[in-house]
Write a protein that holds these residues in place. Structure first.
Motif, PDB file in Angstrom:
ATOM      1  N   ASN A   1      24.521  24.528   6.862  1.00 49.69           N
ATOM      2  CA  ASN A   1      23.425  25.429   7.233  1.00 49.69           C
ATOM      3  C   ASN A   1      23.161  26.482   6.170  1.00 49.69           C
ATOM      4  N   ALA A   2      23.609  26.211   4.929  1.00 53.64           N
ATOM      5  CA  ALA A   2      23.347  27.152   3.839  1.00 53.64           C
ATOM      6  C   ALA A   2      21.854  27.190   3.509  1.00 53.64           C
ATOM      7  N   ILE A   3      21.442  28.288   2.903  1.00 48.82           N
ATOM      8  CA  ILE A   3      20.059  28.413   2.434  1.00 48.82           C
ATOM      9  C   ILE A   3      19.784  27.311   1.422  1.00 48.82           C
ATOM     10  N   ILE A   4      18.670  26.615   1.594  1.00 46.53           N
ATOM     11  CA  ILE A   4      18.326  25.470   0.748  1.00 46.53           C
ATOM     12  C   ILE A   4      17.172  25.830  -0.151  1.00 46.53           C
ATOM     13  N   ALA A   5      17.304  25.501  -1.420  1.00 44.27           N
ATOM     14  CA  ALA A   5      16.213  25.689  -2.382  1.00 44.27           C
ATOM     15  C   ALA A   5      15.271  24.498  -2.300  1.00 44.27           C
TER      16      ALA A   5
END
Length: 357
Positions: free
Chosen positions: A346-350
Protein backbone atom coordinates in the motif's frame (compact mmCIF):
# COMPACT_ATOMS: atom_id res chain seq x y z
CA UNK A 1 -10.99 -9.23 -28.10
CA UNK A 2 -11.09 -11.37 -24.94
CA UNK A 3 -8.27 -12.40 -22.64
CA UNK A 4 -7.29 -16.03 -22.04
CA UNK A 5 -9.34 -16.67 -18.92
CA UNK A 6 -10.78 -20.12 -19.47
CA UNK A 7 -11.34 -20.59 -15.72
CA UNK A 8 -13.78 -17.66 -15.65
CA UNK A 9 -17.37 -17.83 -16.86
CA UNK A 10 -18.08 -14.18 -17.69
CA UNK A 11 -16.53 -12.37 -20.67
CA UNK A 12 -13.21 -10.64 -19.94
CA UNK A 13 -12.62 -8.34 -22.93
CA UNK A 14 -9.36 -6.38 -23.14
CA UNK A 15 -11.29 -3.14 -22.87
CA UNK A 16 -12.39 -4.05 -19.34
CA UNK A 17 -9.74 -6.37 -17.95
CA UNK A 18 -6.05 -7.12 -18.00
CA UNK A 19 -4.47 -10.41 -16.95
CA UNK A 20 -1.79 -10.28 -14.23
CA UNK A 21 1.53 -11.86 -15.13
CA UNK A 22 2.03 -15.26 -13.46
CA UNK A 23 -1.68 -15.41 -12.61
CA UNK A 24 -3.82 -18.46 -13.28
CA UNK A 25 -6.43 -18.33 -16.03
CA UNK A 26 -9.05 -17.78 -13.32
CA UNK A 27 -7.76 -14.27 -12.51
CA UNK A 28 -8.69 -11.00 -14.22
CA UNK A 29 -7.78 -7.46 -13.15
CA UNK A 30 -10.21 -4.58 -13.64
CA UNK A 31 -9.01 -1.73 -15.86
CA UNK A 32 -9.82 1.11 -13.49
CA UNK A 33 -9.58 3.67 -16.29
CA UNK A 34 -12.75 2.20 -17.80
CA UNK A 35 -14.89 2.50 -14.66
CA UNK A 36 -17.54 5.12 -14.00
CA UNK A 37 -19.38 5.72 -10.75
CA UNK A 38 -18.95 4.46 -7.21
CA UNK A 39 -20.21 0.89 -7.63
CA UNK A 40 -18.20 -1.56 -9.72
CA UNK A 41 -20.58 -3.34 -12.14
CA UNK A 42 -20.57 -7.10 -11.63
CA UNK A 43 -19.51 -7.55 -15.25
CA UNK A 44 -16.35 -5.50 -14.57
CA UNK A 45 -15.56 -6.67 -11.04
CA UNK A 46 -12.11 -8.24 -10.78
CA UNK A 47 -11.87 -12.02 -10.44
CA UNK A 48 -9.46 -13.73 -8.07
CA UNK A 49 -9.94 -17.47 -7.76
CA UNK A 50 -7.54 -20.24 -6.84
CA UNK A 51 -9.50 -22.68 -8.96
CA UNK A 52 -11.77 -22.44 -12.00
CA UNK A 53 -15.34 -21.28 -11.41
CA UNK A 54 -17.46 -24.34 -10.54
CA UNK A 55 -20.93 -25.06 -11.89
CA UNK A 56 -23.39 -25.37 -8.99
CA UNK A 57 -27.11 -26.11 -9.13
CA UNK A 58 -28.96 -24.03 -6.52
CA UNK A 59 -31.80 -26.55 -6.45
CA UNK A 60 -29.55 -29.26 -5.00
CA UNK A 61 -27.12 -26.98 -3.11
CA UNK A 62 -27.12 -26.87 0.65
CA UNK A 63 -25.01 -25.27 3.36
CA UNK A 64 -23.80 -27.61 6.09
CA UNK A 65 -22.97 -26.26 9.57
CA UNK A 66 -21.23 -28.47 12.13
CA UNK A 67 -18.59 -28.53 14.85
CA UNK A 68 -18.21 -28.63 18.62
CA UNK A 69 -18.94 -24.90 18.82
CA UNK A 70 -22.58 -25.52 17.81
CA UNK A 71 -25.39 -27.05 19.83
CA UNK A 72 -26.18 -29.33 16.89
CA UNK A 73 -25.36 -29.63 13.19
CA UNK A 74 -27.68 -28.01 10.70
CA UNK A 75 -28.24 -27.84 6.95
CA UNK A 76 -29.85 -25.01 5.01
CA UNK A 77 -30.88 -25.03 1.38
CA UNK A 78 -31.03 -22.03 -0.94
CA UNK A 79 -34.73 -21.38 -0.32
CA UNK A 80 -34.19 -21.40 3.46
CA UNK A 81 -31.51 -18.71 3.21
CA UNK A 82 -33.67 -16.65 0.89
CA UNK A 83 -36.51 -16.85 3.42
CA UNK A 84 -34.41 -15.42 6.26
CA UNK A 85 -34.20 -11.70 6.98
CA UNK A 86 -32.08 -10.09 4.26
CA UNK A 87 -29.48 -7.35 4.84
CA UNK A 88 -27.71 -5.22 2.24
CA UNK A 89 -24.30 -3.57 2.68
CA UNK A 90 -21.98 -1.69 0.33
CA UNK A 91 -18.44 -2.95 0.78
CA UNK A 92 -15.17 -3.28 -1.11
CA UNK A 93 -13.39 -6.55 -1.66
CA UNK A 94 -9.67 -6.28 -2.31
CA UNK A 95 -7.18 -9.08 -2.93
CA UNK A 96 -4.35 -9.05 -0.39
CA UNK A 97 -1.98 -9.29 -3.37
CA UNK A 98 -3.28 -6.13 -5.01
CA UNK A 99 -0.31 -4.01 -6.24
CA UNK A 100 2.07 -6.97 -5.80
CA UNK A 101 3.85 -6.00 -9.03
CA UNK A 102 5.36 -2.98 -7.29
CA UNK A 103 7.49 -5.11 -4.99
CA UNK A 104 9.59 -5.92 -8.06
CA UNK A 105 9.83 -2.25 -8.97
CA UNK A 106 10.95 -1.30 -5.46
CA UNK A 107 13.09 -4.32 -4.49
CA UNK A 108 14.33 -5.53 -7.86
CA UNK A 109 12.75 -8.98 -7.56
CA UNK A 110 9.23 -10.30 -7.87
CA UNK A 111 7.31 -11.55 -4.87
CA UNK A 112 5.60 -14.86 -5.54
CA UNK A 113 2.14 -14.90 -7.05
CA UNK A 114 0.07 -13.06 -9.63
CA UNK A 115 1.63 -9.69 -10.46
CA UNK A 116 -1.41 -7.48 -9.92
CA UNK A 117 -1.19 -3.75 -10.45
CA UNK A 118 -3.99 -1.90 -8.62
CA UNK A 119 -7.13 -3.32 -10.24
CA UNK A 120 -7.74 -6.21 -7.81
CA UNK A 121 -10.35 -4.22 -5.89
CA UNK A 122 -14.04 -3.53 -6.42
CA UNK A 123 -17.03 -2.09 -4.59
CA UNK A 124 -20.45 -3.73 -4.73
CA UNK A 125 -23.81 -3.84 -3.01
CA UNK A 126 -24.01 -7.24 -1.31
CA UNK A 127 -27.31 -8.62 0.00
CA UNK A 128 -27.97 -11.73 2.01
CA UNK A 129 -28.16 -13.11 5.54
CA UNK A 130 -25.97 -12.10 8.45
CA UNK A 131 -23.66 -15.00 9.29
CA UNK A 132 -24.45 -14.25 12.93
CA UNK A 133 -28.15 -15.02 12.36
CA UNK A 134 -27.32 -18.38 10.77
CA UNK A 135 -24.90 -19.31 13.57
CA UNK A 136 -27.40 -18.32 16.26
CA UNK A 137 -30.07 -20.45 14.60
CA UNK A 138 -27.63 -23.36 14.76
CA UNK A 139 -27.04 -22.76 18.48
CA UNK A 140 -23.53 -21.28 18.53
CA UNK A 141 -22.13 -21.75 22.02
CA UNK A 142 -20.28 -19.39 24.33
CA UNK A 143 -17.16 -21.54 23.87
CA UNK A 144 -16.98 -21.08 20.08
CA UNK A 145 -13.55 -19.78 19.03
CA UNK A 146 -13.09 -20.04 15.26
CA UNK A 147 -15.35 -20.38 12.25
CA UNK A 148 -14.09 -22.13 9.11
CA UNK A 149 -16.03 -21.49 5.88
CA UNK A 150 -15.20 -23.92 3.07
CA UNK A 151 -15.77 -23.37 -0.65
CA UNK A 152 -17.09 -25.83 -3.21
CA UNK A 153 -14.30 -25.20 -5.71
CA UNK A 154 -12.44 -28.38 -6.52
CA UNK A 155 -9.66 -27.76 -3.97
CA UNK A 156 -12.09 -26.58 -1.26
CA UNK A 157 -10.54 -23.20 -0.46
CA UNK A 158 -10.92 -22.48 3.27
CA UNK A 159 -9.68 -19.81 5.68
CA UNK A 160 -10.84 -19.41 9.30
CA UNK A 161 -12.36 -16.39 11.02
CA UNK A 162 -12.39 -15.62 14.74
CA UNK A 163 -15.86 -15.89 16.20
CA UNK A 164 -15.94 -12.13 16.91
CA UNK A 165 -15.56 -11.32 13.20
CA UNK A 166 -18.02 -14.03 12.19
CA UNK A 167 -20.61 -12.48 14.51
CA UNK A 168 -20.08 -8.89 13.31
CA UNK A 169 -23.12 -7.01 11.99
CA UNK A 170 -21.58 -6.64 8.52
CA UNK A 171 -20.31 -10.18 7.95
CA UNK A 172 -22.75 -11.63 5.41
CA UNK A 173 -23.61 -14.80 3.62
CA UNK A 174 -24.30 -12.94 0.38
CA UNK A 175 -26.84 -14.20 -2.16
CA UNK A 176 -27.02 -11.11 -4.37
CA UNK A 177 -24.55 -8.66 -5.89
CA UNK A 178 -25.61 -5.24 -7.17
CA UNK A 179 -29.27 -6.17 -7.00
CA UNK A 180 -29.00 -9.42 -8.93
CA UNK A 181 -28.32 -13.07 -8.17
CA UNK A 182 -24.63 -13.68 -7.44
CA UNK A 183 -22.73 -14.29 -10.67
CA UNK A 184 -20.98 -17.65 -10.88
CA UNK A 185 -17.49 -16.08 -10.84
CA UNK A 186 -18.35 -14.20 -7.67
CA UNK A 187 -19.58 -17.11 -5.61
CA UNK A 188 -23.03 -18.34 -6.71
CA UNK A 189 -25.07 -19.55 -4.97
CA UNK A 190 -23.67 -18.09 -1.72
CA UNK A 191 -20.45 -16.48 -0.56
CA UNK A 192 -19.13 -14.74 2.52
CA UNK A 193 -18.50 -11.00 2.56
CA UNK A 194 -16.12 -10.18 5.41
CA UNK A 195 -16.02 -6.41 5.66
CA UNK A 196 -12.64 -4.71 5.72
CA UNK A 197 -10.62 -7.94 5.57
CA UNK A 198 -8.57 -9.40 2.75
CA UNK A 199 -10.56 -10.83 -0.13
CA UNK A 200 -9.45 -14.40 0.68
CA UNK A 201 -11.64 -14.28 3.80
CA UNK A 202 -14.77 -13.77 1.69
CA UNK A 203 -15.05 -17.41 0.68
CA UNK A 204 -16.89 -18.03 -2.59
CA UNK A 205 -19.17 -20.98 -3.46
CA UNK A 206 -19.83 -21.58 0.21
CA UNK A 207 -20.58 -25.22 1.02
CA UNK A 208 -19.93 -25.76 4.70
CA UNK A 209 -19.07 -23.92 7.90
CA UNK A 210 -17.26 -25.52 10.82
CA UNK A 211 -17.57 -23.86 14.23
CA UNK A 212 -14.83 -24.92 16.64
CA UNK A 213 -13.99 -24.34 20.28
CA UNK A 214 -10.31 -24.43 19.30
CA UNK A 215 -8.23 -22.26 16.91
CA UNK A 216 -8.35 -23.55 13.34
CA UNK A 217 -5.58 -23.49 10.75
CA UNK A 218 -5.38 -24.07 7.00
CA UNK A 219 -2.71 -23.50 4.38
CA UNK A 220 -4.36 -20.14 3.68
CA UNK A 221 -3.67 -18.62 7.09
CA UNK A 222 -0.37 -20.36 7.82
CA UNK A 223 1.59 -20.66 4.54
CA UNK A 224 -0.09 -18.03 2.37
CA UNK A 225 -1.95 -14.79 2.97
CA UNK A 226 0.54 -14.09 5.73
CA UNK A 227 3.16 -11.38 6.14
CA UNK A 228 6.30 -13.51 6.15
CA UNK A 229 9.86 -12.31 5.79
CA UNK A 230 12.72 -10.60 7.64
CA UNK A 231 10.49 -7.83 9.04
CA UNK A 232 7.76 -10.19 10.28
CA UNK A 233 8.28 -12.72 13.09
CA UNK A 234 6.54 -16.07 12.63
CA UNK A 235 3.43 -16.77 14.65
CA UNK A 236 3.45 -20.60 14.73
CA UNK A 237 2.02 -22.55 13.10
CA UNK A 238 2.02 -19.66 10.58
CA UNK A 239 5.20 -18.69 8.74
CA UNK A 240 4.52 -15.04 9.56
CA UNK A 241 1.62 -12.86 10.64
CA UNK A 242 -1.78 -13.96 9.26
CA UNK A 243 -3.39 -11.11 7.32
CA UNK A 244 -6.73 -9.77 8.46
CA UNK A 245 -7.64 -6.07 7.97
CA UNK A 246 -6.68 -4.36 4.72
CA UNK A 247 -4.60 -1.16 5.00
CA UNK A 248 -5.36 2.31 3.65
CA UNK A 249 -4.80 2.44 -0.12
CA UNK A 250 -5.43 4.75 -3.08
CA UNK A 251 -5.56 4.08 -6.82
CA UNK A 252 -5.68 6.31 -9.90
CA UNK A 253 -8.28 5.57 -12.56
CA UNK A 254 -5.73 5.69 -15.37
CA UNK A 255 -4.05 2.92 -17.29
CA UNK A 256 -0.36 2.37 -16.65
CA UNK A 257 1.82 4.66 -18.77
CA UNK A 258 -1.37 6.53 -19.66
CA UNK A 259 -1.33 9.07 -22.46
CA UNK A 260 -3.36 12.29 -22.20
CA UNK A 261 -3.61 15.35 -24.39
CA UNK A 262 -2.38 18.67 -23.01
CA UNK A 263 -4.78 21.03 -21.27
CA UNK A 264 -6.97 21.01 -18.18
CA UNK A 265 -7.68 17.42 -17.23
CA UNK A 266 -9.85 15.88 -14.51
CA UNK A 267 -8.01 13.08 -12.70
CA UNK A 268 -10.08 10.62 -10.70
CA UNK A 269 -9.43 7.68 -8.46
CA UNK A 270 -10.49 5.75 -5.40
CA UNK A 271 -9.25 5.33 -1.85
CA UNK A 272 -10.10 2.64 0.67
CA UNK A 273 -9.31 1.51 4.20
CA UNK A 274 -10.40 -1.64 5.94
CA UNK A 275 -10.39 0.22 9.25
CA UNK A 276 -12.77 3.08 8.56
CA UNK A 277 -13.72 5.96 6.31
CA UNK A 278 -11.13 7.79 4.25
CA UNK A 279 -10.48 11.23 5.77
CA UNK A 280 -8.14 12.78 3.20
CA UNK A 281 -6.59 12.13 -0.21
CA UNK A 282 -3.62 14.17 -1.43
CA UNK A 283 -1.90 14.34 -4.81
CA UNK A 284 1.48 15.55 -6.04
CA UNK A 285 2.58 15.99 -9.64
CA UNK A 286 6.32 15.65 -10.23
CA UNK A 287 8.12 17.62 -7.48
CA UNK A 288 5.18 19.85 -6.61
CA UNK A 289 3.97 19.95 -2.99
CA UNK A 290 1.13 17.75 -1.81
CA UNK A 291 -2.34 19.20 -2.37
CA UNK A 292 -5.77 18.01 -1.24
CA UNK A 293 -7.98 16.22 -3.72
CA UNK A 294 -11.76 16.62 -3.45
CA UNK A 295 -13.60 13.68 -1.87
CA UNK A 296 -16.93 12.80 -3.45
CA UNK A 297 -19.97 11.17 -1.89
CA UNK A 298 -20.58 8.53 -0.76
CA UNK A 299 -17.70 7.85 1.64
CA UNK A 300 -18.44 4.50 3.28
CA UNK A 301 -16.28 2.73 5.84
CA UNK A 302 -14.72 -0.45 4.37
CA UNK A 303 -15.99 0.54 0.93
CA UNK A 304 -14.04 3.71 0.26
CA UNK A 305 -14.49 6.99 -1.57
CA UNK A 306 -13.90 8.45 -5.01
CA UNK A 307 -11.66 11.50 -5.27
CA UNK A 308 -10.96 14.05 -8.01
CA UNK A 309 -8.63 16.91 -8.85
CA UNK A 310 -8.09 19.21 -11.81
CA UNK A 311 -4.67 19.27 -13.48
CA UNK A 312 -3.32 21.64 -16.11
CA UNK A 313 -1.22 19.14 -18.03
CA UNK A 314 1.74 20.40 -20.06
CA UNK A 315 3.33 18.24 -22.78
CA UNK A 316 5.96 15.81 -21.56
CA UNK A 317 6.30 12.91 -19.17
CA UNK A 318 4.95 13.41 -15.66
CA UNK A 319 4.71 11.43 -12.44
CA UNK A 320 1.53 11.60 -10.37
CA UNK A 321 1.49 10.34 -6.80
CA UNK A 322 -1.50 9.84 -4.51
CA UNK A 323 -1.68 9.19 -0.77
CA UNK A 324 -4.72 8.56 1.42
CA UNK A 325 -5.31 8.93 5.15
CA UNK A 326 -8.16 7.22 7.00
CA UNK A 327 -10.19 8.49 9.95
CA UNK A 328 -7.96 6.60 12.39
CA UNK A 329 -4.87 8.44 11.19
CA UNK A 330 -3.37 5.64 9.08
CA UNK A 331 -1.43 7.16 6.15
CA UNK A 332 -0.10 5.45 3.05
CA UNK A 333 3.66 5.04 3.57
CA UNK A 334 6.50 5.85 1.17
CA UNK A 335 7.64 2.21 1.31
CA UNK A 336 6.55 -1.11 2.79
CA UNK A 337 8.83 -3.91 4.01
CA UNK A 338 9.42 -6.87 1.78
CA UNK A 339 7.28 -9.94 2.44
CA UNK A 340 7.68 -13.31 0.76
CA UNK A 341 4.06 -13.61 -0.41
CA UNK A 342 3.88 -10.10 -1.86
CA UNK A 343 0.87 -8.99 0.14
CA UNK A 344 -0.44 -5.62 1.39
CA UNK A 345 1.58 -3.34 -0.88
CA UNK A 346 0.00 0.00 0.00
CA UNK A 347 2.98 2.31 -0.50
CA UNK A 348 2.58 5.51 -2.51
CA UNK A 349 2.92 4.60 -6.19
CA UNK A 350 4.52 6.79 -8.83
CA UNK A 351 2.13 6.75 -11.78
CA UNK A 352 3.73 7.83 -15.08
CA UNK A 353 1.58 9.89 -17.42
CA UNK A 354 2.67 11.02 -20.89
CA UNK A 355 1.07 14.26 -22.07
CA UNK A 356 1.04 14.98 -25.80
CA UNK A 357 0.93 18.46 -27.31
Amino acid sequence: MSNDTSGIEKPTPNDWFSIPEHGENSNAETRLAELEGYITPSSRFFVRSHNPTPTIDAASWHLRLYGDGLAEPMELDYAALQAMRQTEITRAIECAGNARAFFAEHYGQQAGGAQWHTGAIGVARWAGVRLRDVLENAGVTAHACDVLPVGLDHKAFARPLPITKAMADDTLIALRMNGERLPADHGFPARLVVSGWLGAASIKWLGEIQVSTQPLHTHWNTRDYTLAGPAYPPQPPADGIPITVMPVMSVIELDWNAELSAGTRTIRGRAFSGEGRVARVEYAVNDDPWRNATLEEPNIAAAGVRWVFSWTADPGEHVVRIRATDENGHVQPETVPWNDHGCLYNAIIAHTVRVTG
